[in-house]
Scaffold this active site. Structure first.
Site, short mmCIF file in Angstrom:
data_model
loop_
_atom_site.label_atom_id
_atom_site.label_comp_id
_atom_site.label_asym_id
_atom_site.label_seq_id
_atom_site.Cartn_x
_atom_site.Cartn_y
_atom_site.Cartn_z
CB ILE A 72 -0.95 0.25 1.05
CG1 ILE A 72 -1.80 -1.05 1.29
CG2 ILE A 72 -1.84 1.27 1.34
CD1 ILE A 72 -2.77 -1.42 0.13
CB CYS A 131 6.20 0.88 6.44
SG CYS A 131 5.61 0.50 5.20
N GLY A 244 -0.38 -12.55 12.26
CA GLY A 244 -0.82 -13.74 11.74
C GLY A 244 -1.87 -14.37 12.86
C1 LIG Z 1 -3.35 -3.61 3.95
C2 LIG Z 1 -2.32 -3.43 5.34
C3 LIG Z 1 -1.96 -2.08 5.51
C4 LIG Z 1 -1.10 -2.17 6.85
N1 LIG Z 1 -0.76 -0.75 6.90
C5 LIG Z 1 0.10 -0.59 8.03
C6 LIG Z 1 0.31 1.06 8.50
O1 LIG Z 1 -0.12 1.87 7.77
N2 LIG Z 1 1.22 1.16 9.60
C7 LIG Z 1 1.61 -0.02 10.17
O2 LIG Z 1 2.59 0.15 11.13
N3 LIG Z 1 1.30 -1.27 9.72
C8 LIG Z 1 0.56 -1.68 8.84
N4 LIG Z 1 0.32 -2.79 8.45
C9 LIG Z 1 0.98 -4.05 9.07
C10 LIG Z 1 -0.09 -4.51 10.11
O3 LIG Z 1 -0.09 -3.45 11.20
C11 LIG Z 1 0.51 -5.71 10.87
O4 LIG Z 1 1.75 -5.40 11.57
C12 LIG Z 1 0.81 -6.86 9.88
O5 LIG Z 1 -0.18 -6.72 8.80
C13 LIG Z 1 0.93 -8.14 10.39
O6 LIG Z 1 -0.10 -8.52 11.41
P1 LIG Z 1 -1.33 -9.68 10.57
O7 LIG Z 1 -0.77 -10.70 10.42
O8 LIG Z 1 -2.46 -9.90 11.72
O9 LIG Z 1 -1.95 -8.70 9.59
C14 LIG Z 1 -0.45 -2.95 7.14
C15 LIG Z 1 -1.20 -4.41 7.07
C16 LIG Z 1 -1.77 -4.61 5.87
C17 LIG Z 1 -2.29 -6.07 5.63
#
Ligand SMILES: Cc1cc2nc3c(=O)[nH]c(=O)nc-3n(C[C@H](O)[C@H](O)[C@H](O)COP(=O)(O)O)c2cc1C
Length: 324
Positions: A72, A131, A244
């Protein structure tokens, strides 16, 4: 038996340990029609940068085995618009709000910290140091010195609790975590997405316009879980375990590894109600085990597991359920 799911860390009382991770939940407003946000412990808002960003060109999201890859690229309205249009509406979000910022330079980190500091509704500030989706942006969390510089700059600009969001795909996470705490972080989020890609075999080209993105979802859980475990073993600092978490068993694994707070990202995109199902599952598990407080299982994997808990609380016969 009532189960107490509350958690108190860095001076904030969370009603329960579930936090909507930054990104998938946006600023929370679109989610209100699908999820009662007062039921989750907190929301970490979408990361805000100094200047507005449109994010990367599409395609910027693709699925893969056990997860999704996104690039993104920190799409957000910028701190000025955030202060003017978003912050005044944050009262509508009836849970604890954690602001998220990302600077491109030390000076930017400082300014972003100062601006977030002014917003009453923001109770803590998370620093997105990790990021992987912005071309030309430093990966602050992959370098001890850069991590410290960013945290120190924000530390000088606010007295609110600050949380450093670290990258799981580093070799020395414990060293970086120590430096983050020394620099003034009150808590650590471990972790973010992990650099990944897919190639379209018909065109022979990367699927994502930016070529690579960040992997999230079930595939990364064992990797991030190990990082949480190692940092919790080495340091006494509040940890938000993120990566996850798709169901209550995943959440419990993070808690047992040492995370007192647990972030949900990808699961929310699949099922916006998933945090409620996860909470129900945690509560049911604790009740069946005869454990009254969620806090009692935080870091239990470092203390000899359930046998130790049984000894400490003087309770006998904590049931070992066959979930695995
Ligand atoms: C579509 C999307 C957008 C994300 N945007 C951000 C963001 O703006 N800032 C951030 O710190 N992490 C962002 N993340 C990361 C998530 O906060 C998280 O750390 C990561 O997805 C791992 O967790 P999950 O496996 O539960 O998704 C984003 C993740 C996804 C999938």
């Amino acid at each position: 038996m009532g189960v107490d799911l509350s958690v108190e860390r860095f001076g904030i009382k969370f009603e329960n340990p579930l936090i909507l991770a930054s990104g998938p939940a946006g600023f929370g407003f679109e989610l209100l029609q699908y999820l009662d946000l007062s039921k989750v412990g907190a929301i970490t808002l979408k990361t805000v940068t100094l200047n507005p960003r449109e994010g990367n060109a599409p395609p910027r999201l693709v699925d893969t085995h056990g997860g999704i890859i996104n690039s993104i690229g920190l799409q957000n309205p910028g701190i000025g618009e955030f202060i003017n249009s978003i912050a005044p509406r944050l009262k509508e979000i009836k849970t604890i709000k954690i602001g998220s910022i990302a600077g491109f330079s030390v000076e930017e980190w400082k300014v972003l910290g100062e601006e977030m500091d002014k917003i009453k509704e923001i109770k803590a500030i998370e620093l997105d140091l990790s990021c992987p989706n912005v071309k030309g942006k430093k990966m602050w969390a992959k370098d001890e010195k850069l991590t410290q510089e960013a945290i120190k700059a924000v530390r000088e600009s606010t007295d609110k609790p600050i949380i450093a969001k670290l990258a799981p795909d580093v070799t020395g996470i414990v060293g970086i975590a120590k430096k983050a705490v020394e620099a003034g972080a009150d808590g650590l989020s471990i972790g973010n997405t992990i650099e990944a890609m897919r190639i379209n075999i018909e065109t022979g080209l990367p699927v994502l316009k930016l070529k690579t993105g960040g992997l999230s979802g079930p595939a990364i859980k064992p990797i991030t879980l190990a990082r949480v475990f190692k940092v919790a073993e080495a340091l006494d600092v509040p940890i938000i375990g993120i990566g996850g978490v798709m169901n209550w068993k995943d959440a419990l694994e993070y808690a047992m590894a040492g995370a007192s707070l647990i972030g949900i990202g990808t699961a929310l995109m699949i099922n916006p109600q998933s945090p409620l199902e996860i909470l129900e599952g945690i509560e049911r598990f604790l009740r069946q085990k005869g454990i009254e407080r969620f806090e009692d299982i935080v870091g239990i994997a470092h203390r000899g597991g359930f046998r130790c808990l049984s000894k400490n609380t003087g309770k006998r016969g904590i049931r070992t359920l066959q979930y695995w």
